[in-house]
Scaffold this motif. Structure first.
Motif, PDB file in Angstrom:
ATOM      1  N   ALA A  53       0.852  -1.193   0.000  1.00  0.00           N
ATOM      2  CA  ALA A  53       0.000   0.000   0.000  1.00  0.00           C
ATOM      3  C   ALA A  53       0.885   1.239   0.000  1.00  0.00           C
ATOM      4  CB  ALA A  53      -0.895  -0.014   1.239  1.00  0.00           C
ATOM      5  N   LEU A  54       0.556   2.181  -0.886  1.00  0.00           N
ATOM      6  CA  LEU A  54       1.317   3.428  -0.981  1.00  0.00           C
ATOM      7  C   LEU A  54       0.412   4.607  -0.643  1.00  0.00           C
ATOM      8  CD1 LEU A  54       3.223   2.999  -4.392  1.00  0.00           C
ATOM      9  CD2 LEU A  54       3.967   2.288  -2.102  1.00  0.00           C
ATOM     10  N   VAL A  55       1.048   5.735  -0.375  1.00  0.00           N
ATOM     11  CA  VAL A  55       0.306   6.987  -0.232  1.00  0.00           C
ATOM     12  C   VAL A  55      -0.153   7.410  -1.634  1.00  0.00           C
ATOM     13  CG1 VAL A  55       0.424   9.395   0.475  1.00  0.00           C
ATOM     14  CG2 VAL A  55       1.703   7.647   1.763  1.00  0.00           C
ATOM     15  N   PRO A  56      -1.445   7.708  -1.829  1.00  0.00           N
ATOM     16  CA  PRO A  56      -1.939   8.072  -3.172  1.00  0.00           C
ATOM     17  C   PRO A  56      -1.328   9.404  -3.648  1.00  0.00           C
ATOM     18  CG  PRO A  56      -3.756   7.595  -1.674  1.00  0.00           C
ATOM     19  CD  PRO A  56      -2.534   7.677  -0.845  1.00  0.00           C
ATOM     20  N   ASP A 111       1.007  17.639  -7.163  1.00  0.00           N
ATOM     21  CA  ASP A 111       1.758  17.717  -5.912  1.00  0.00           C
ATOM     22  C   ASP A 111       3.228  17.779  -6.302  1.00  0.00           C
ATOM     23  OD1 ASP A 111       3.221  16.921  -3.538  1.00  0.00           O
ATOM     24  OD2 ASP A 111       1.299  16.265  -2.709  1.00  0.00           O
ATOM     25  N   VAL A 112       3.918  18.787  -5.836  1.00  0.00           N
ATOM     26  CA  VAL A 112       5.310  18.997  -6.244  1.00  0.00           C
ATOM     27  C   VAL A 112       6.202  17.821  -5.843  1.00  0.00           C
ATOM     28  CG1 VAL A 112       6.105  20.213  -4.154  1.00  0.00           C
ATOM     29  CG2 VAL A 112       7.096  20.809  -6.395  1.00  0.00           C
ATOM     30  N   ARG A 113       5.743  16.988  -4.894  1.00  0.00           N
ATOM     31  CA  ARG A 113       6.555  15.872  -4.402  1.00  0.00           C
ATOM     32  C   ARG A 113       6.462  14.621  -5.279  1.00  0.00           C
ATOM     33  NH1 ARG A 113       3.825  15.419   1.262  1.00  0.00           N
ATOM     34  NH2 ARG A 113       2.048  15.797  -0.139  1.00  0.00           N
ATOM     35  N   THR A 114       5.627  14.641  -6.322  1.00  0.00           N
ATOM     36  CA  THR A 114       5.517  13.456  -7.198  1.00  0.00           C
ATOM     37  C   THR A 114       6.745  13.376  -8.117  1.00  0.00           C
ATOM     38  OG1 THR A 114       4.294  14.698  -8.863  1.00  0.00           O
ATOM     39  CG2 THR A 114       2.993  13.555  -7.195  1.00  0.00           C
ATOM     40  N   PRO A 115       7.077  12.159  -8.581  1.00  0.00           N
ATOM     41  CA  PRO A 115       8.279  12.010  -9.416  1.00  0.00           C
ATOM     42  C   PRO A 115       8.225  12.778 -10.732  1.00  0.00           C
ATOM     43  CG  PRO A 115       7.553   9.869  -8.570  1.00  0.00           C
ATOM     44  CD  PRO A 115       6.487  10.855  -8.218  1.00  0.00           C
ATOM     45  N   LYS A 116       7.020  13.096 -11.239  1.00  0.00           N
ATOM     46  CA  LYS A 116       6.974  13.754 -12.542  1.00  0.00           C
ATOM     47  C   LYS A 116       7.616  15.135 -12.546  1.00  0.00           C
ATOM     48  CE  LYS A 116       1.972  14.869 -12.170  1.00  0.00           C
ATOM     49  NZ  LYS A 116       1.857  14.116 -10.928  1.00  0.00           N
ATOM     50  N   THR A 117       7.627  15.820 -11.393  1.00  0.00           N
ATOM     51  CA  THR A 117       8.222  17.164 -11.394  1.00  0.00           C
ATOM     52  C   THR A 117       9.725  17.087 -11.672  1.00  0.00           C
ATOM     53  OG1 THR A 117       8.483  17.134  -8.993  1.00  0.00           O
ATOM     54  CG2 THR A 117       6.469  18.139  -9.845  1.00  0.00           C
ATOM     55  N   MET A 149      -9.522  18.236  -3.149  1.00  0.00           N
ATOM     56  CA  MET A 149      -8.210  18.282  -3.798  1.00  0.00           C
ATOM     57  C   MET A 149      -7.183  18.941  -2.878  1.00  0.00           C
ATOM     58  SD  MET A 149      -8.071  16.816  -6.756  1.00  0.00           S
ATOM     59  CE  MET A 149      -6.496  17.430  -7.318  1.00  0.00           C
ATOM     60  N   LYS A 150      -7.587  20.027  -2.248  1.00  0.00           N
ATOM     61  CA  LYS A 150      -6.646  20.723  -1.345  1.00  0.00           C
ATOM     62  C   LYS A 150      -6.180  19.779  -0.234  1.00  0.00           C
ATOM     63  CE  LYS A 150      -8.158  25.538  -2.000  1.00  0.00           C
ATOM     64  NZ  LYS A 150      -9.585  25.713  -2.374  1.00  0.00           N
ATOM     65  N   ALA A 151      -7.113  18.967   0.272  1.00  0.00           N
ATOM     66  CA  ALA A 151      -6.725  18.033   1.337  1.00  0.00           C
ATOM     67  C   ALA A 151      -5.720  17.002   0.830  1.00  0.00           C
ATOM     68  CB  ALA A 151      -7.971  17.344   1.892  1.00  0.00           C
ATOM     69  N   SER A 152      -5.809  16.657  -0.473  1.00  0.00           N
ATOM     70  CA  SER A 152      -4.914  15.614  -1.003  1.00  0.00           C
ATOM     71  C   SER A 152      -3.445  16.034  -0.933  1.00  0.00           C
ATOM     72  CB  SER A 152      -5.309  15.255  -2.436  1.00  0.00           C
ATOM     73  OG  SER A 152      -4.898  16.264  -3.345  1.00  0.00           O
ATOM     74  N   TRP A 153      -3.196  17.341  -0.919  1.00  0.00           N
ATOM     75  CA  TRP A 153      -1.795  17.800  -0.880  1.00  0.00           C
ATOM     76  C   TRP A 153      -1.246  17.891   0.548  1.00  0.00           C
ATOM     77  CZ3 TRP A 153      -4.708  21.265  -4.499  1.00  0.00           C
ATOM     78  CH2 TRP A 153      -4.746  20.693  -5.770  1.00  0.00           C
ATOM     79  N   CYS A 154      -2.035  17.428   1.512  1.00  0.00           N
ATOM     80  CA  CYS A 154      -1.559  17.383   2.902  1.00  0.00           C
ATOM     81  C   CYS A 154      -1.217  15.974   3.353  1.00  0.00           C
ATOM     82  CB  CYS A 154      -2.613  17.974   3.836  1.00  0.00           C
ATOM     83  SG  CYS A 154      -2.695  19.758   3.696  1.00  0.00           S
ATOM     84  N   ARG A 155      -1.287  15.028   2.432  1.00  0.00           N
ATOM     85  CA  ARG A 155      -0.920  13.659   2.788  1.00  0.00           C
ATOM     86  C   ARG A 155       0.596  13.530   2.849  1.00  0.00           C
ATOM     87  NH1 ARG A 155      -4.195  11.451  -2.366  1.00  0.00           N
ATOM     88  NH2 ARG A 155      -6.329  11.678  -1.633  1.00  0.00           N
ATOM     89  N   PRO A 156       1.089  12.396   3.396  1.00  0.00           N
ATOM     90  CA  PRO A 156       2.533  12.133   3.263  1.00  0.00           C
ATOM     91  C   PRO A 156       2.925  12.083   1.771  1.00  0.00           C
ATOM     92  CG  PRO A 156       1.502  10.598   4.805  1.00  0.00           C
ATOM     93  CD  PRO A 156       0.394  11.354   4.147  1.00  0.00           C
ATOM     94  N   THR A 157       4.200  12.005   1.486  1.00  0.00           N
ATOM     95  CA  THR A 157       4.691  12.063   0.106  1.00  0.00           C
ATOM     96  C   THR A 157       3.999  11.023  -0.789  1.00  0.00           C
ATOM     97  OG1 THR A 157       6.816  12.825   0.908  1.00  0.00           O
ATOM     98  CG2 THR A 157       6.775  11.930  -1.321  1.00  0.00           C
ATOM     99  N   PRO A 158       3.400  11.477  -1.911  1.00  0.00           N
ATOM    100  CA  PRO A 158       2.723  10.547  -2.820  1.00  0.00           C
ATOM    101  C   PRO A 158       3.680   9.463  -3.325  1.00  0.00           C
ATOM    102  CG  PRO A 158       2.241  12.827  -3.425  1.00  0.00           C
ATOM    103  CD  PRO A 158       3.295  12.871  -2.362  1.00  0.00           C
TER     104      PRO A 158
END
Lengths: 229, 229
Positions: A226-229, B62-68, B139-148
Motif C-alpha cells: 500500500a502506498l500513499v496516493p 503535488d510537487v513531491r511526485t516524481p513527474k516534477t 483536492m486541497k486536502a490531497s496535498w496534505c498527505r505524506p509524500t505521494p
C-alpha cells in the motif's frame, strides 16, 4: 502460481465499464529522446496455461506507424488506463513486443520467445491471424491506407477512394483478396509484458494506492504494497 | 496573430463533452530512460493578451511526485487527449514548466520566462495561488498527505486520519491555517507549451488527421497539413 490480484481487479473494472478499453501507451523515441503517447484499444489478455501469474496485454497497430520502431529500439513502455466509471487508474509499466507479418522487414527484431509464455513454440503467426480475423471490417480497411502519418497526397478526394470496409474475400474475388492480404501484411500485434502495476482508487475516502510487482524470490507470485496516493 | 485552429477545435470538443478533461501526460525518467505516463486534469488555457497564437495548457500536481523532477530534467512531454464523445484524439507535444511555491527547493529550476507569455514580469505566484484557490476542498486536502508514492506507514488506520477537506481557514483557526499553508506549499502548476499538435478525427469517413506546428517564418501563425490517419 495464480492470477495476479491486479488482473482480477482490472477485469472486474472492464466488465463493469465495458467502454473503458481505451488505453494510453507511452514510448520513447530514442533518437531525440522525446516521449510519445497515443490512445490504443485494449484487445485482451494472453497467458500461458501453466503460467497464469504472468498475463500479457494485447493491442494492435499498423506496423508502419512510428511506435513500432520506437518500441523495437527501446522496449520500455508504460500504459495509463483511466477507468472513468470507477475512478480508478492502472499504470502498467513493462516491455513491448511487436509481432508483424512474417515477411515484414521488422519481423527479424521479434524474438519469438516472450518469457511469460514460457515457450519458443507459441504460434505467434496463428495468434496474429486470429486477432486480425476478429477485427471489424472498418478496422481492416484502415490498414489499407497509405502510410499513417504521411502527407495526404491528393487530399480528401483521394481519401474518398480508400476502402471503407474489408470483408473476407469470396473465392474468385481477386481485388478483395489483394486488399485482405495488404491489410494483413500491415497488421501487427503489440504485446505488453507487465513488470509492475500502480493502482490508484479515487472513489474510496481515504483514496487508496497499491503497487504490484513480481516477487524476486517466489516464481508466479506478485507482491504488493500500500502506498500513499 | 490569432488563436490557433486546433485550440478552437479543442475548446469546442471540451464544451460539447465537458467530462473529457482527463488527459494523459507522458514524460521520461532520464535516469533509466523509461517513459512514464499518468492521468491529469486539464485546468484551462493561458495566453498572453498580445500573443493569442501561443496558448499554454495548465495542469496541477503535488510537487513531491516524481513527474516534477522528470520534467525538470527533460522538459519534453507529450499529451494524449482522447475525447470519447467525439471520437477525436489530440496529441500535444511540447515543453513542460513546473511552477512550485517560491520557497520550494525545486523553484530554482523555474525559469520565470515562458516564451509565449512574452514577459519575465508575469506573476506566476499570483497565478499559482489563483489556481490553488479554485481547487476543491477535497483536492486541497490531497496535498496534505505524506509524500505521494511513499510506503503507507501505519496502513489504512493512519490514512483515516488524513484531512478529507480543507477550507480557507477562519481567523484564529491555527490548525486550519497550518493545513492550508502545507497544502499550498506542496501545490505546483504544470504549464505545457505546445510545439506541435496531431489531431485525429475517427467519426468522419474517411477519417481525418491534421498536423499543426508554429510557422518558422510568420510569427503568430500555425501551419497545418492533412496527413493519412
Amino acid at each position: 502460481m495464480s492470477v495476479p490480484r491486479w488482473k482480477i481487479l482490472l477485469e472486474q473494472a472492464i466488465e463493469s465499464h465495458s467502454k473503458s478499453t481505451v488505453i494510453q501507451l507511452a514510448s520513447i523515441d530514442p533518437t531525440t529522446p522525446v516521449p510519445h503517447v497515443r490512445s490504443l484499444i485494449f484487445r485482451g489478455f494472453l497467458s500461458a496455461q501453466d503460467n497464469p501469474a504472468r498475463p500479457l496485454l494485447l493491442a494492435t497497430t499498423d506496423v508502419r506507424t512510428p511506435k513500432t520502431a520506437q518500441m523495437i529500439a527501446n522496449p520500455h513502455v508504460q500504459i495509463a488506463w483511466w477507468i472513468d466509471g470507477s475512478q480508478e487508474q492502472y499504470r502498467i509499466a513493462g516491455k513491448a513486443h511487436v509481432v508483424p507479418a512474417p515477411g515484414h522487414t521488422l519481423h527479424k527484431h521479434f524474438m519469438h520467445t516472450i518469457v511469460p509464455l514460457g515457450s519458443a513454440n507459441f504460434d505467434w503467426e496463428a495468434k496474429r491471424i486470429d486477432v486480425f480475423n476478429s477485427m471489424s471490417p472498418v478496422m481492416k480497411a484502415s490498414w489499407c491506407r497509405p502510410t499513417p502519418g504521411s502527407r495526404l497526397e491528393g487530399g480528401e478526394e483521394e481519401a474518398k477512394k480508400w476502402p471503407v470496409k474489408i470483408e473476407e474475400p469470396k473465392p474468385g474475388d481477386e481485388e478483395g483478396k489483394r486488399l485482405w492480404e495488404m491489410s494483413l501484411s500491415h497488421f501487427a500485434l503489440v504485446v505488453i509484458e507487465p513488470d509492475s502495476v500502480d493502482y490508484v482508487e479515487l472513489k474510496p475516502i481515504p483514496n487508496r494506492r497499491t503497487s504490484f510487482w513480481p516477487s524476486k524470490t517466489s516464481r508466479g507470485v506478485w507482491e504488493e504494497e500500500a502506498l500513499v496516493p
